[in-house]
Design a protein around this motif. Sequence first.
Motif, PDB file in Angstrom:
ATOM      1  N   GLN A  46       0.838  -1.198   0.000  1.00 33.49           N
ATOM      2  CA  GLN A  46       0.000   0.000   0.000  1.00 33.49           C
ATOM      3  C   GLN A  46       0.867   1.239   0.000  1.00 33.49           C
ATOM      4  O   GLN A  46       1.908   1.280   0.650  1.00 33.49           O
ATOM      5  N   THR A  47       0.415   2.234  -0.730  1.00 35.30           N
ATOM      6  CA  THR A  47       1.079   3.526  -0.740  1.00 35.30           C
ATOM      7  C   THR A  47       0.035   4.624  -0.639  1.00 35.30           C
ATOM      8  O   THR A  47      -1.140   4.437  -0.968  1.00 35.30           O
ATOM      9  N   TYR A  48       0.504   5.752  -0.176  1.00 34.49           N
ATOM     10  CA  TYR A  48      -0.340   6.936  -0.076  1.00 34.49           C
ATOM     11  C   TYR A  48       0.445   8.115  -0.617  1.00 34.49           C
ATOM     12  O   TYR A  48       1.655   8.219  -0.370  1.00 34.49           O
ATOM     13  N   TYR A  49      -0.225   8.980  -1.346  1.00 34.98           N
ATOM     14  CA  TYR A  49       0.404  10.190  -1.849  1.00 34.98           C
ATOM     15  C   TYR A  49      -0.519  11.371  -1.640  1.00 34.98           C
ATOM     16  O   TYR A  49      -1.737  11.267  -1.867  1.00 34.98           O
ATOM     17  N   ALA A  50       0.045  12.469  -1.234  1.00 34.28           N
ATOM     18  CA  ALA A  50      -0.718  13.698  -1.155  1.00 34.28           C
ATOM     19  C   ALA A  50      -1.067  14.176  -2.557  1.00 34.28           C
ATOM     20  O   ALA A  50      -0.347  13.890  -3.522  1.00 34.28           O
ATOM     21  N   ASP A  51      -2.143  14.911  -2.663  1.00 27.70           N
ATOM     22  CA  ASP A  51      -2.579  15.403  -3.966  1.00 27.70           C
ATOM     23  C   ASP A  51      -1.502  16.250  -4.640  1.00 27.70           C
ATOM     24  O   ASP A  51      -1.393  16.264  -5.861  1.00 27.70           O
ATOM     25  N   SER A  52      -0.708  16.921  -3.838  1.00 37.37           N
ATOM     26  CA  SER A  52       0.308  17.822  -4.382  1.00 37.37           C
ATOM     27  C   SER A  52       1.404  17.089  -5.153  1.00 37.37           C
ATOM     28  O   SER A  52       2.103  17.695  -5.967  1.00 37.37           O
ATOM     29  N   VAL A  53       1.558  15.780  -4.898  1.00 39.13           N
ATOM     30  CA  VAL A  53       2.634  15.039  -5.551  1.00 39.13           C
ATOM     31  C   VAL A  53       2.126  13.823  -6.315  1.00 39.13           C
ATOM     32  O   VAL A  53       2.903  13.156  -7.007  1.00 39.13           O
ATOM     33  N   LYS A  54       0.855  13.533  -6.201  1.00 34.73           N
ATOM     34  CA  LYS A  54       0.297  12.338  -6.815  1.00 34.73           C
ATOM     35  C   LYS A  54       0.509  12.375  -8.329  1.00 34.73           C
ATOM     36  O   LYS A  54       0.297  13.394  -8.977  1.00 34.73           O
ATOM     37  N   GLY A  55       0.986  11.255  -8.846  1.00 38.39           N
ATOM     38  CA  GLY A  55       1.256  11.170 -10.271  1.00 38.39           C
ATOM     39  C   GLY A  55       2.657  11.609 -10.657  1.00 38.39           C
ATOM     40  O   GLY A  55       3.101  11.350 -11.783  1.00 38.39           O
ATOM     41  N   ARG A  56       3.358  12.270  -9.747  1.00 31.61           N
ATOM     42  CA  ARG A  56       4.727  12.724 -10.026  1.00 31.61           C
ATOM     43  C   ARG A  56       5.760  12.024  -9.141  1.00 31.61           C
ATOM     44  O   ARG A  56       6.894  11.804  -9.567  1.00 31.61           O
ATOM     45  N   PHE A  57       5.375  11.704  -7.922  1.00 31.60           N
ATOM     46  CA  PHE A  57       6.297  11.084  -6.971  1.00 31.60           C
ATOM     47  C   PHE A  57       5.913   9.623  -6.755  1.00 31.60           C
ATOM     48  O   PHE A  57       4.731   9.266  -6.761  1.00 31.60           O
ATOM     49  N   THR A  58       6.919   8.791  -6.532  1.00 33.39           N
ATOM     50  CA  THR A  58       6.700   7.372  -6.281  1.00 33.39           C
ATOM     51  C   THR A  58       7.602   6.909  -5.136  1.00 33.39           C
ATOM     52  O   THR A  58       8.808   7.191  -5.150  1.00 33.39           O
TER      53      THR A  58
END
Length: 122
Positions: free
Chosen positions: A57-69
């Motif tokens: 499972q991973t979680y990303y903030a909207d500010s980085v979603k799609g750019r950070f992994t």
Amino acid sequence: QVQLVESGGGLVQSGDSMTLSCAASGLTLSMNKMGWFRQAPGQEREFIGAISRNGGQTYYADSVKGRFTISRDIRKNTVYLQMNSLKPEDTAMYYCAASSGVWSRSPDYDFWGQGTQVTVSS
């Protein structure tokens, strides 16, 4: 003694990519969720992402979603933050953190690294 050591920061240009590493000692990744945070001068610390104990499972903030992994290497006991399409607003001190708590989007973590600076020029 738990230690988290971030590395890989530096100065890049807008649009560039960068990978941060967080080498952990004194704990095992399979027993801890790992989070990444950042803090820009004059701003509150932002919880930008996390990976669960089993890596499933991973979680990303909207500010980085799609750019950070976020990924990890269990053998190296290291967590990574791959950052693509960097923007000037990504400029901040980046921290990794560890927690033995259950998987959640809570920003409450037990152990923290010293941080690595990322600066993105326009």
